[in-house]
Write a protein that holds these residues in place. Sequence first.
Motif, PDB file in Angstrom:
ATOM      1  N   ASP A 327       0.835  -1.215   0.000  1.00 60.83           N
ATOM      2  CA  ASP A 327       0.000   0.000   0.000  1.00 60.83           C
ATOM      3  C   ASP A 327       0.865   1.260   0.000  1.00 60.83           C
ATOM      4  O   ASP A 327       0.612   2.192  -0.752  1.00 60.83           O
ATOM      5  N   TYR A 330       2.219   1.883  -3.419  1.00 57.08           N
ATOM      6  CA  TYR A 330       1.193   2.453  -4.313  1.00 57.08           C
ATOM      7  C   TYR A 330       0.967   3.924  -4.003  1.00 57.08           C
ATOM      8  O   TYR A 330       0.829   4.747  -4.902  1.00 57.08           O
ATOM      9  N   ARG A 331       0.934   4.269  -2.695  1.00 60.42           N
ATOM     10  CA  ARG A 331       0.725   5.680  -2.324  1.00 60.42           C
ATOM     11  C   ARG A 331       1.786   6.567  -2.957  1.00 60.42           C
ATOM     12  O   ARG A 331       1.537   7.723  -3.266  1.00 60.42           O
ATOM     13  N   ASP A 335       3.722   0.790  -9.103  1.00 58.53           N
ATOM     14  CA  ASP A 335       2.836  -0.334  -9.338  1.00 58.53           C
ATOM     15  C   ASP A 335       3.561  -1.552  -8.759  1.00 58.53           C
ATOM     16  O   ASP A 335       4.789  -1.632  -8.819  1.00 58.53           O
ATOM     17  N   VAL A 336       2.820  -2.475  -8.160  1.00 57.58           N
ATOM     18  CA  VAL A 336       3.450  -3.615  -7.495  1.00 57.58           C
ATOM     19  C   VAL A 336       2.894  -4.915  -8.057  1.00 57.58           C
ATOM     20  O   VAL A 336       1.683  -5.088  -8.138  1.00 57.58           O
TER      21      VAL A 336
END
Lengths: 533, 533
Positions: A327, A330-331, A335-336
């Motif tokens: 998370d 992403y913040r 992209d993961v």
Amino acid sequence: MNCLVVEWGEEMILIDCGIQFPDASYSGVDLLTPDLAYVKRRIRHLKGVIITHGHDDHIGGIPFLLREKNLDVYCTPFPEGLLRNKLAEYSDLKEITYHRIEPRVSFEVGSFRFDPIPVAHSIIEALGFAMETPIGTIVHTGDFKHDPKELVNGKALSFAPFAEWGDKGVLCLFSDSTNAERMGHTPSELDIATSFERLLGEQTARIFIALFASNIKRIEKIMHIAHRQGKKVALGGRSMHSYTKLAFDQSSLGIPPETLILLEDLDRYPDNQVIILLTGSQAEPQSALVRISQDNHKEVEIKNGDTIILSSRFIPGNERAITQMIDHLYRQGADVLYESFHQVHVSGHGCQDELMMMLEAVKPKCFVPIHGEYRHLAKHAKLARRVGVSEEQIKIIEDGQILEVSKDGLALGEKLELEKGVVVDGLFMAGGRELFTQRAALAKAGIVFLAVFKNARSHKLLADPIIATHGLLYQREINPAEAVLEAEKKAKEAYFKYAKEPDVVERLRIEMRRFFKKRVSYKPIVIPMILEV
Amino acid sequence: MNCLVVEWGEEMILIDCGIQFPDASYSGVDLLTPDLAYVKRRIRHLKGVIITHGHDDHIGGIPFLLREKNLDVYCTPFPEGLLRNKLAEYSDLKEITYHRIEPRVSFEVGSFRFDPIPVAHSIIEALGFAMETPIGTIVHTGDFKHDPKELVNGKALSFAPFAEWGDKGVLCLFSDSTNAERMGHTPSELDIATSFERLLGEQTARIFIALFASNIKRIEKIMHIAHRQGKKVALGGRSMHSYTKLAFDQSSLGIPPETLILLEDLDRYPDNQVIILLTGSQAEPQSALVRISQDNHKEVEIKNGDTIILSSRFIPGNERAITQMIDHLYRQGADVLYESFHQVHVSGHGCQDELMMMLEAVKPKCFVPIHGEYRHLAKHAKLARRVGVSEEQIKIIEDGQILEVSKDGLALGEKLELEKGVVVDGLFMAGGRELFTQRAALAKAGIVFLAVFKNARSHKLLADPIIATHGLLYQREINPAEAVLEAEKKAKEAYFKYAKEPDVVERLRIEMRRFFKKRVSYKPIVIPMILEV
């Protein structure tokens, strides 16, 4: 934690001696080791420690044996190098004599003769063993998968050596159960290479790949793919550097020329030309990727569009930490990609098909599933029955269970009461389960200390009782300071009431718990202290 | 926790108000609620609470609003029944006026007009809403999937109503992001029915099926399959009884005649003829299945060959508890089937295909992904861009973020600093994050209290300092009692050294921490208390 004790008469050997990283129920503990008390009691009989491969859950416990006695360790160069690095972190240890072993070159330890059989796993130089004992041959697979596509020195590792022993007759098989719940066949390490080939081919921004530093073959593949695509690779994280250096020095890691760059030089290259291999796939608090995800890594910060690949599984217990890290990434605009949704990892352990293949190759009279939680052992036992091992010759054993192996088969012996060894700062701590229950209770309810100062003879109070609290929750409407004053008043009354009772301390404890239950709706831990003169 | 505050001028409405079960970082807490401070400050403006469906993460928070003010709640019969049951567990609450709503029968609350649109989800009577506001229509999907095979009153629930609103023009879409990472289409609830048809058909021993009591449709399907196969069904667990009773009383659960039996009558029927539906799919400590797995359930104990089916996902944070429960069940001779390896559960939330369908049906000008962790919201935002919502009209918002919606689009407003509401025993507690950090520290390092009794003026000690500890780990070689005596000696010296210093308390704390660091290799929490007369 993979510490198998094998005994014959007065002789004892160990196959592996690992560590485990504690779950939350071992609060404040750095590592767990097997309970080595039994081994230490009989350590003068210990003829040697045989190592299947270099993962920490197989070698990490050895330093804690080394406090007692010099050890003879039988292993290949890579785990030897890892052990030497590891021992450097501990002080005042005894000596290890390393006995270099090689695949298919058998060696003797005491009354046992070992044939080291190379197996495919997520680390180089992984071995299983055929162990000839005075009563028959025992096969120990180590951690393994069957990977016909993956080549080691030009050829794939087959189960042929296991089959050879199977044909000669094997008394008992000890086999890896990690993936016993998974149907089918574990994909090849080469399939991952293909994914990476594609992902790097389509690369538009920086790609970070988090994986275990011990996965030398995967690291090598990624470096070669990068090289073929004319890209650069940087390394991040302490173990990423130490493991690759060791493998490179032992020439088991080929690094293509001009591929490796320094992390601080990243910005000298176009974003779509750089790959960063780093630690942190399990969201270990100090790892490179976690520091990056929290934007406090000194050299690297996330740019919009960066891709982070977690080339690993989520080890049970780490899920929450890992998803929180994802998370955060992403913040920051990354992209993961990870195993659940993209083919960026394969297991190093065989699935049901491979476990069946092993059972069919070895054709053991007796079977003992190892390396897994109870559900994995139970599933693996079912597989063994399917290939015809008879029910009573299959034993599911848990930590501390003594197993008596004879020509006729298996019998359960005594079960030792074991506590896991707890280690803080490299030091062994005396911490049984109940202590950790106590610590959990502290975190659940908080604690109240009550100090009473009295005259020993007259029991008169020499000062008003005082109370200190820690970790107490209060209802929204309550003012904590007032609550503590109230509690002190209450304690004073209670003291007058019970001053002369022999169990005054216990009475005070109970009264205080009652008071807080009324006040804050739950009972904290209460510890009264009585000073007297 | 699904508490969406919608404001227009002086009017405020809430869409859902849920709870969340705390992870380990909220030690000792029973539940978490949204931070309701903002809502409570403006509660006189609250025109009503609109409920999408009856899951606890959508209605569980309502009792905590009811301390302040009577509420108008707009919902269908099932969530109303669940709320009424829930409120019975709390005391001194204000009143709820229930406004019964029906699919596609629109109603007004303040300046808003709502069209309730039925959606497929893992609970009956799930709704999304089209909300006509003075500045345009906002669509809120609620929790949804697209399940063309699953019939409700004879026909499947389509997205047609959403498309109707889409054709009229929708200003903003708020859509469920739970499965935004998953490709494809969520399987139908009917596919599960097929699995159960087969599993029950092949049944040779008792089958236990653990699932959420709120999944009434799945419970009904299993009962009918059992009935067709001439089998009996027993229920286990408190919520399994209360939810099914409510649904039955509201005639939204059809129970085939002579199918239901009592748990205590299980043994009157052959093992391959009984199915037990029970709670505990998340290994909740008091649930039926956990008690059975620990062999302390009063009516049921596991027999060799029993099959346990976990018809649910492993909710993140529960994995360890669930797998430990599974291991216990295996130890008792049961076999356990669960989602990872068998098709015994489908999600109630739509995957990427369904999210795209919704976006294409509604064709919103603006988009706000809701209901998910940040990574899910980010993925969902990407999907919205794919269907042509422009970058600047998509906002990913987290808890406390105020979003200003105008005819022209979205703008981010102020971000409120929120703390989750923590509840113990049904009471609101004042517990900010730092308190839980403090509690975690307690569990990590243990605590030491030091009591010093002195003369206020002369600073002379009136007794030797005493120390009490809790949750302290000692090295194997150390005798705790001796260590405490040493510490008390140390404290006495330290006191003499600093008695007259203004910061004597802090000095003592530091000295003691140093001492323990030396003695046990880590620093416990130290709290000195000074009594003076």
